[in-house]
Design an enzyme around this catalytic site. Structure first.
Site, PDB file in Angstrom:
ATOM      1  N   CYS A 163       5.132  -2.005   1.503  1.00 26.49           N
ATOM      2  CA  CYS A 163       5.914  -2.572   0.401  1.00 26.49           C
ATOM      3  C   CYS A 163       5.557  -4.042   0.155  1.00 26.49           C
ATOM      4  O   CYS A 163       5.206  -4.767   1.090  1.00 26.49           O
ATOM      5  CB  CYS A 163       7.389  -2.499   0.725  1.00 26.49           C
ATOM      6  SG  CYS A 163       7.951  -0.846   1.126  1.00 26.49           S
ATOM      7  N   ARG A 202      -1.761  -3.495  -1.270  1.00 29.00           N
ATOM      8  CA  ARG A 202      -1.114  -3.080  -0.026  1.00 29.00           C
ATOM      9  C   ARG A 202      -0.798  -1.587  -0.018  1.00 29.00           C
ATOM     10  O   ARG A 202      -0.494  -1.037   1.031  1.00 29.00           O
ATOM     11  CB  ARG A 202       0.196  -3.865   0.153  1.00 29.00           C
ATOM     12  CG  ARG A 202      -0.017  -5.348   0.241  1.00 29.00           C
ATOM     13  CD  ARG A 202       1.263  -6.084  -0.047  1.00 29.00           C
ATOM     14  NE  ARG A 202       2.219  -5.973   1.030  1.00 29.00           N
ATOM     15  CZ  ARG A 202       2.307  -6.814   2.044  1.00 29.00           C
ATOM     16  NH1 ARG A 202       1.480  -7.831   2.103  1.00 29.00           N
ATOM     17  NH2 ARG A 202       3.212  -6.665   2.970  1.00 29.00           N
ATOM     18  N   TRP A 255       6.276   1.464  -0.697  1.00 25.61           N
ATOM     19  CA  TRP A 255       5.473   2.467   0.011  1.00 25.61           C
ATOM     20  C   TRP A 255       6.478   3.300   0.785  1.00 25.61           C
ATOM     21  O   TRP A 255       7.101   2.818   1.726  1.00 25.61           O
ATOM     22  CB  TRP A 255       4.472   1.770   0.919  1.00 25.61           C
ATOM     23  CG  TRP A 255       3.510   2.691   1.574  1.00 25.61           C
ATOM     24  CD1 TRP A 255       2.411   3.269   1.006  1.00 25.61           C
ATOM     25  CD2 TRP A 255       3.536   3.147   2.933  1.00 25.61           C
ATOM     26  NE1 TRP A 255       1.768   4.050   1.925  1.00 25.61           N
ATOM     27  CE2 TRP A 255       2.432   4.003   3.111  1.00 25.61           C
ATOM     28  CE3 TRP A 255       4.390   2.920   4.008  1.00 25.61           C
ATOM     29  CZ2 TRP A 255       2.165   4.626   4.319  1.00 25.61           C
ATOM     30  CZ3 TRP A 255       4.118   3.544   5.218  1.00 25.61           C
ATOM     31  CH2 TRP A 255       3.003   4.390   5.352  1.00 25.61           C
ATOM     32  N   ASN A 261      10.938  -4.682   2.797  1.00 26.34           N
ATOM     33  CA  ASN A 261       9.712  -4.140   3.386  1.00 26.34           C
ATOM     34  C   ASN A 261      10.000  -3.924   4.865  1.00 26.34           C
ATOM     35  O   ASN A 261      10.436  -4.843   5.549  1.00 26.34           O
ATOM     36  CB  ASN A 261       8.561  -5.146   3.212  1.00 26.34           C
ATOM     37  CG  ASN A 261       7.306  -4.737   3.972  1.00 26.34           C
ATOM     38  OD1 ASN A 261       7.132  -3.566   4.321  1.00 26.34           O
ATOM     39  ND2 ASN A 261       6.429  -5.701   4.215  1.00 26.34           N
ATOM     40  N   GLY A 262       9.758  -2.698   5.360  1.00 32.03           N
ATOM     41  CA  GLY A 262       9.996  -2.431   6.780  1.00 32.03           C
ATOM     42  C   GLY A 262      10.871  -1.204   6.962  1.00 32.03           C
ATOM     43  O   GLY A 262      10.998  -0.382   6.051  1.00 32.03           O
ATOM     44  N   LYS A 268     -13.841   6.576   6.380  1.00 34.47           N
ATOM     45  CA  LYS A 268     -13.952   6.157   4.973  1.00 34.47           C
ATOM     46  C   LYS A 268     -13.888   7.364   4.053  1.00 34.47           C
ATOM     47  O   LYS A 268     -13.193   7.362   3.050  1.00 34.47           O
ATOM     48  CB  LYS A 268     -15.266   5.426   4.696  1.00 34.47           C
ATOM     49  CG  LYS A 268     -15.458   4.005   5.057  1.00 34.47           C
ATOM     50  CD  LYS A 268     -14.585   2.976   4.426  1.00 34.47           C
ATOM     51  CE  LYS A 268     -13.258   2.858   5.126  1.00 34.47           C
ATOM     52  NZ  LYS A 268     -13.092   1.755   6.036  1.00 34.47           N
ATOM     53  N   LYS A 301      -2.337  -0.991   2.670  1.00 36.77           N
ATOM     54  CA  LYS A 301      -3.355  -1.942   3.128  1.00 36.77           C
ATOM     55  C   LYS A 301      -2.896  -2.690   4.369  1.00 36.77           C
ATOM     56  O   LYS A 301      -3.667  -2.958   5.266  1.00 36.77           O
ATOM     57  CB  LYS A 301      -3.643  -2.930   1.999  1.00 36.77           C
ATOM     58  CG  LYS A 301      -4.724  -3.947   2.322  1.00 36.77           C
ATOM     59  CD  LYS A 301      -6.089  -3.329   2.248  1.00 36.77           C
ATOM     60  CE  LYS A 301      -7.198  -4.282   2.601  1.00 36.77           C
ATOM     61  NZ  LYS A 301      -8.392  -3.547   3.041  1.00 36.77           N
TER      62      LYS A 301
HETATM   63  C1  F6R Z   1      -9.393   1.836   6.799  1.00 33.93           C
HETATM   64  C2  F6R Z   1      -8.451   0.750   6.912  1.00 33.93           C
HETATM   65  C3  F6R Z   1      -7.438   0.814   8.002  1.00 33.93           C
HETATM   66  C4  F6R Z   1      -7.259  -0.580   8.622  1.00 33.93           C
HETATM   67  C5  F6R Z   1      -6.111  -0.555   9.627  1.00 33.93           C
HETATM   68  C6  F6R Z   1      -5.934  -1.885  10.324  1.00 33.93           C
HETATM   69  O1  F6R Z   1     -10.267   1.643   5.741  1.00 33.93           O
HETATM   70  O2  F6R Z   1      -8.485  -0.177   6.160  1.00 33.93           O
HETATM   71  O3  F6R Z   1      -7.775   1.749   8.966  1.00 33.93           O
HETATM   72  O4  F6R Z   1      -8.451  -0.959   9.222  1.00 33.93           O
HETATM   73  O5  F6R Z   1      -4.920  -0.216   8.968  1.00 33.93           O
HETATM   74  O6  F6R Z   1      -5.614  -2.889   9.412  1.00 33.93           O
HETATM   75  P1  F6R Z   1      -5.796  -4.405   9.782  1.00 33.93           P
HETATM   76  O7  F6R Z   1      -7.247  -4.640   9.946  1.00 33.93           O
HETATM   77  O8  F6R Z   1      -5.205  -5.151   8.630  1.00 33.93           O
HETATM   78  O9  F6R Z   1      -5.052  -4.633  11.070  1.00 33.93           O
END
Ligand code: F6R
Length: 606
Positions: A2, A27, A74, A98-99, A482, A601
């Site tokens: 969120c 996000r 989200w 958010n949470g 991916k 994200k």
């Molecule tokens: C995959 C992706 C996720 C992040 C994971 C960790 O493409 O983006 O698997 O790598 O959620 O996120 P961060 O790096 O922000 O801790």
């Protein structure tokens, strides 16, 4: 996850809230909404789906005000419908969150027993009711807010509007981040500096347990005990950075193409180009370390795995890499001569943060390989190793991944030299190799047309296998991750040597097998795995280099030939083909590349 924005402003707020929410789109979200006070009454507009749906609702029924709150949701509790979209309103109170409120069920039962009627399936709505109850009990808004916060268990960032308090927004943080923006006669709160970018680059970050009251000219911050607190105001360089796709169709496509330049910035920060020596910031004495413990999630975890191959091989320093969500609860045995490395693009991933705190509680020093330096992990680690690749907007991580790998590659060389495993000349040679990576990555991206052609075929598959050995094994995991996250095709990455121990049963004419095999010390073994697959009718997509192409067994359905490079930088050079493959398969399937379904994200809840 969120996104939150709150504006106590002097200009029409609806457009500004939506503009800011657009900067939080990256996000991940599935509904959105805004609320403001109009003629003394709380009014909201909400819509399931993308922000354009909300814009249409607002265009049809404008919301005229200068102060308001907004949210991209989200879904966690309750489907992504209009009734579950934030803001949630109860009586005089509107809330965005958010949470996760972990004790919402018991709070909700108590509120229902008092006659409160709920209009959503969310955990958030209890917050609005609790504040409204406290106001009805005669508390002023600040006291009502604090009394409510004291009842909540779980993770939250909140923004709250109270009817009748026209020029005030309250916010709180316990877990997910919340930033306060300082404008000119206007004040803001938002999930991150990017959200506040259109309005101000002067930002303070709340700490866990803080709450804040903003009006036109000030932010009064209080800590968990309710005592006034000062949080430093920082000037953010990137806050107003324009997030444009340029000529690209998607942010992911742009970010794949950004990688050579991004990695150039990364590498420049970790080597001294005058002397061709490593220059890893932070003063970690690698010679004294007994072990490294890397923690991360998803792609960041996979970048850590590549780091393990490089650091152990070059520096003879043991490295453990673990998925943060497992590590944090497993009670792993650690000692203080171990360096903890938290890998995270966002710097906010809840599990990675918890794993880091676990290590710190064991007396370990810590480093964070981070893109968002002004993040919770950034503030809590002893040493920040920034990846310098700029804001990453596509939900599927690409340029952050290669930049993380570039940092760990420099760390591996620096550690090798510090531990006497390589001499100064070898360090210089490896630094020069590393400096070549951006150019070779750019060459590798030129394979785009070849990969696009492969993607047309792979898009028809139901399952795809990725195989690799050595550092190409984690890259196989990354290729599979991916592909599944943006094209929704089932994919698995395996160490090629594991083929005969199970996955070979999956090989048939319909299953593309992507084999990652540059012409390195593992090549012969990978080539024989390729023969085994082809003998069973498997359709091989062979990603290699010119020498590998020459020595490959005949019969691969497609050969993608990346530039020849030193094994040190092969993970960087071989990344683009797998990223492009996932991207073009997703495009071929008409998927929402930058905001794949169900994904967020920045995963600020566990
Ligand atoms: C995959 C992706 C996720 C992040 C994971 C960790 O493409 O983006 O698997 O790598 O959620 O996120 P961060 O790096 O922000 O801790």
């Amino acid at each position: 996850m969120c996104g939150i924005i709150g504006i106590v402003g002097t200009k029409p707020v609806a457009e500004r809230l939506i503009e800011s929410l657009k900067r939080l789109e990256y996000r991940g979200y599935d509904s959105a909404g805004i609320a403001a006070q109009v003629d003394g009454k709380l009014v909201r507009r909400r819509a399931p789906g993308k922000l354009r749906e909300l814009e249409a609702v607002v265009a049809a029924d404008p919301l005229i005000a200068e102060t308001g709150i907004g949210h991209t949701r989200w879904a966690t509790h309750g489907a992504p419908t209009e009734r579950n979209a934030h803001p949630h309103i109860a009586g005089r109170v509107a809330v965005v969150h958010n949470g996760i409120i972990e004790n919402f069920a018991e709070l909700k039962a108590e509120l229902i027993a008092k006659g409160r009627v709920f209009s959503s399936d969310t955990d958030t709505e209890v917050v609005a009711h609790l504040i409204d109850e406290a106001l009805n009990d005669g508390l002023d808004p600040q006291a009502a807010f604090k009394a409510t916060l004291d009842k909540l268990r779980g993770a939250y960032a909140l923004a709250v509007l109270v009817g009748g308090e026209r020029e005030v927004i309250m916010g709180a943080r316990n877990g997910p981040p919340l930033a306060v923006g300082y404008g000119d006669g206007e004040m803001f709160i938002g999930s991150d500096g990017l959200a506040l970018g259109p309005f101000t680059n002067r930002v303070a970050y709340l700490e866990d347990g803080d709450y804040v009251i903003i009006d036109h000219n000030s932010a009064k911050i209080f800590d968990e005990a309710g005592l006034p607190a000062e949080r430093p105001i920082k000037t953010l360089a990137a806050a107003s950075a324009v997030m444009e796709k340029g000529n690209y169709r998607h942010f992911m496509e742009k970010e794949i193409h950004d990688q050579p330049e991004g990695c150039q910035r990364t590498i420049a920060a970790y080597v001294d180009t005058l002397s061709d020596r490593t220059a890893v910031p932070g003063g970690i004495d690698f010679a004294k370390l007994e072990r490294i413990q890397i923690v991360g999630c998803g792609t960041a975890y996979i970048a850590g795995l590549i780091g393990k191959y490089l650091i152990e091989q070059l520096a003879d320093l043991p490295v453990d890499v673990e998925i943060a969500s497992e590590f944090r609860y497993r009670e792993p045995a650690l000692n203080s001569a171990t360096l903890a490395i938290a890998m995270s693009q966002s710097g906010e991933t809840a599990d990675t943060l918890a794993a880091l705190r676990y290590c710190q509680a064991k007396g370990m020093r810590s480093a964070g390989v981070l893109n968002t330096v002004e993040s919770t992990i950034g503030r809590e680690v002893d040493v920040v190793w920034p990846i310098h690749c700029g804001p990453e907007i596509g939900v599927a991580s690409t340029k952050a991944f290669t930049a993380q790998v570039a940092v760990l590659t420099a760390v591996a060389v620096a550690a090798a030299h510090a531990r006497g495993k390589i001499d100064g000349d070898e360090e210089k040679r490896l630094v020069r190799v590393l400096l070549e990576a951006p150019r070779l990555m750019a060459e590798s991206i030129k394979l785009e047309e070849a990969v696009k052609a492969v993607a047309v075929e792979v898009a028809k598959a139901r399952d795809v296998l990725y195989l690799g050995r050595g550092p190409m094994y984690p890259l196989a995991l990354e290729g599979a991750l991916k592909l599944k996250e943006i094209s929704y095709i089932h994919a698995e990455g395996y160490a090629a040597g594991e083929l005969k121990h199970g996955p070979i049963a999956l090989v048939d004419e319909q299953t593309p097998i992507v084999i990652l095999a540059p012409f390195d010390s593992y090549f012969e073994k990978s080539a024989s795995n390729m023969s085994e697959v082809m003998a069973r009718g498997g359709q091989v997509v062979f990603i290699t280099d010119p020498d590998g192409e020459r020595h490959a067994p005949a019969g691969a359905r497609v050969v993608v030939t990346a530039p020849r490079c030193d094994p040190l930088i092969a993970p960087l050079v071989m990344s683009a083909p797998i990223q492009l493959l996932a991207y073009y398969v997703a495009v071929q399937k008409g998927a929402d590349v930058d905001q794949p379904r169900n994904l967020a994200k920045s995963v600020t809840v566990e």
